[in-house]
Design a protein around this motif. Structure first.
Motif, PDB file in Angstrom:
ATOM      1  N   GLY A 122      23.655  60.444  41.869  1.00 17.66           N
ATOM      2  CA  GLY A 122      24.674  59.568  42.438  1.00 17.66           C
ATOM      3  C   GLY A 122      26.029  59.830  41.816  1.00 17.66           C
ATOM      4  N   GLN A 157      29.588  59.675  40.104  1.00 21.43           N
ATOM      5  CA  GLN A 157      30.728  58.787  40.318  1.00 21.43           C
ATOM      6  C   GLN A 157      30.771  58.241  41.741  1.00 21.43           C
ATOM      7  OE1 GLN A 157      34.179  61.044  39.110  1.00 21.43           O
ATOM      8  NE2 GLN A 157      33.568  61.074  36.951  1.00 21.43           N
ATOM      9  N   ARG A 158      29.991  58.822  42.632  1.00 17.88           N
ATOM     10  CA  ARG A 158      29.930  58.368  44.031  1.00 17.88           C
ATOM     11  C   ARG A 158      28.620  57.622  44.292  1.00 17.88           C
ATOM     12  NH1 ARG A 158      28.908  62.594  46.693  1.00 17.88           N
ATOM     13  NH2 ARG A 158      29.356  61.685  48.741  1.00 17.88           N
ATOM     14  N   GLN A 159      28.073  57.008  43.265  1.00 16.76           N
ATOM     15  CA  GLN A 159      26.748  56.408  43.382  1.00 16.76           C
ATOM     16  C   GLN A 159      26.630  55.444  44.555  1.00 16.76           C
ATOM     17  OE1 GLN A 159      25.666  53.509  40.373  1.00 16.76           O
ATOM     18  NE2 GLN A 159      23.591  54.334  40.242  1.00 16.76           N
ATOM     19  N   GLU A 160      27.550  54.502  44.670  1.00 14.66           N
ATOM     20  CA  GLU A 160      27.436  53.506  45.732  1.00 14.66           C
ATOM     21  C   GLU A 160      27.615  54.128  47.104  1.00 14.66           C
ATOM     22  OE1 GLU A 160      26.220  50.134  47.287  1.00 14.66           O
ATOM     23  OE2 GLU A 160      26.254  50.576  45.132  1.00 14.66           O
ATOM     24  N   GLU A 161      28.464  55.131  47.198  1.00 16.87           N
ATOM     25  CA  GLU A 161      28.630  55.841  48.467  1.00 16.87           C
ATOM     26  C   GLU A 161      27.329  56.559  48.852  1.00 16.87           C
ATOM     27  OE1 GLU A 161      31.171  59.689  50.103  1.00 16.87           O
ATOM     28  OE2 GLU A 161      32.003  58.443  48.478  1.00 16.87           O
ATOM     29  N   VAL A 162      26.686  57.172  47.864  1.00 19.96           N
ATOM     30  CA  VAL A 162      25.407  57.835  48.117  1.00 19.96           C
ATOM     31  C   VAL A 162      24.364  56.815  48.559  1.00 19.96           C
ATOM     32  CG1 VAL A 162      23.513  59.124  47.041  1.00 19.96           C
ATOM     33  CG2 VAL A 162      25.889  59.740  46.549  1.00 19.96           C
ATOM     34  N   GLU A 179      24.811  53.931  50.083  1.00 14.77           N
ATOM     35  CA  GLU A 179      25.098  53.469  51.449  1.00 14.77           C
ATOM     36  C   GLU A 179      24.716  54.526  52.478  1.00 14.77           C
ATOM     37  OE1 GLU A 179      25.785  50.427  52.368  1.00 14.77           O
ATOM     38  OE2 GLU A 179      25.626  49.921  50.227  1.00 14.77           O
ATOM     39  N   ARG A 180      24.939  55.791  52.152  1.00 14.87           N
ATOM     40  CA  ARG A 180      24.538  56.859  53.076  1.00 14.87           C
ATOM     41  C   ARG A 180      23.026  56.874  53.255  1.00 14.87           C
ATOM     42  NH1 ARG A 180      22.714  62.049  52.039  1.00 14.87           N
ATOM     43  NH2 ARG A 180      22.817  63.448  53.850  1.00 14.87           N
ATOM     44  N   GLU A 188      23.248  56.925  38.054  1.00 11.51           N
ATOM     45  CA  GLU A 188      24.654  56.892  37.668  1.00 11.51           C
ATOM     46  C   GLU A 188      25.047  58.235  37.061  1.00 11.51           C
ATOM     47  OE1 GLU A 188      22.475  55.881  33.890  1.00 11.51           O
ATOM     48  OE2 GLU A 188      22.169  55.642  36.064  1.00 11.51           O
TER      49      GLU A 188
END
Length: 233
Positions: free
Chosen positions: A69, A71-76, A78-79, A112
């Protein structure tokens, strides 16, 4: 060498489509009872194989996927939810990673940022429960050719190129109770199946004796903590 990550699912077609999109796999086999897709990271590759079973996933996962994930953990996250995953509470509490389930209910994590997860590709790690990480690491080193590397668990192995996911030997929360929902397959050099089986046995593995484990071209073993491990022909 380590060749396959084998996952069980009631619907390999739907589950395979999810993991193909989630990991960017190159699809190899698309059948009602079997999905196979290839992950390539630099010079290393692994196949994800999904085989059909009738049962829903039982509680407890001794081997699972940790996805990168960063630094883009939440974006990953949601995808993945958009592809068909759902958030899952397994009692993890307040942790920096996010636990999800694939469409069949198999748990996995989105991790993370961690320095050890450099050049892993989409799968950051393969955490495997172990009653003795040092002992199990010796077995997996012998049968995979992977090497010790920097990691998060007590003992971490990695492809010699130092690319691709980490195999993390982690202290088990309790003894193994049932057949694992996910296991690893190794393939010998041509003609060397018997030799690789003997090498595994010499490093503490044992042959699985249940009826479902017999009569295949591959040999079903258990590592020194009881986790299934197959030696392919």
């Amino acid at each position: 060498m380590l060749e396959n990550i084998v996952l069980q699912a009631r619907d390999p077609v739907t589950t395979g489509a999810f993991w193909s999109a989630a990991l960017g796999l190159a699809d190899l086999t698309l059948e009602a009872d079997l999905y196979e897709g290839r992950l390539t990271v630099g010079e290393m590759w692994l196949d994800l194989c999904i085989e059909r079973v009738d049962e829903a996933p039982p509680p407890g996962w001794r081997l699972h996927l940790d996805l990168a994930g960063g630094q883009r953990q939440e974006e990953v996250v949601e995808r993945l939810v958009g592809l068909g995953a759902r958030r899952l509470d397994i009692g993890q509490g307040d942790v920096p990673w996010v636990v999800l389930a694939d469409p069949d209910g198999n748990a996995f994590c989105v991790m993370e940022e961690r320095p050890a997860y450099r050049d892993t590709g989409p799968i950051a790690a393969l955490p495997l429960d172990s009653s003795d990480p040092e002992r199990d690491a010796a077995l997996y080193q012998a049968v995979t050719g992977w090497v010790r590397a920097e990691g998060v668990g007590p003992v971490t192995l990695r492809h010699p190129s130092l690319r691709g996911p980490l195999l993390e030997l982690c202290p088990e929360p309790g003894p193994k109770l049932r057949q694992n929902r996910m296991h690893l397959d190794v393939r010998p050099e041509p003609g060397g199946q018997a030799e690789l089986v003997e090498l595994a046995l010499a490093n503490g593995a044992v042959r699985a004796a249940e009826p479902w484990a017999l009569g295949h071209p591959w040999v079903v073993l258990r590592d020194t903590s009881g986790n299934e491990l197959c030696v392919l022909p």
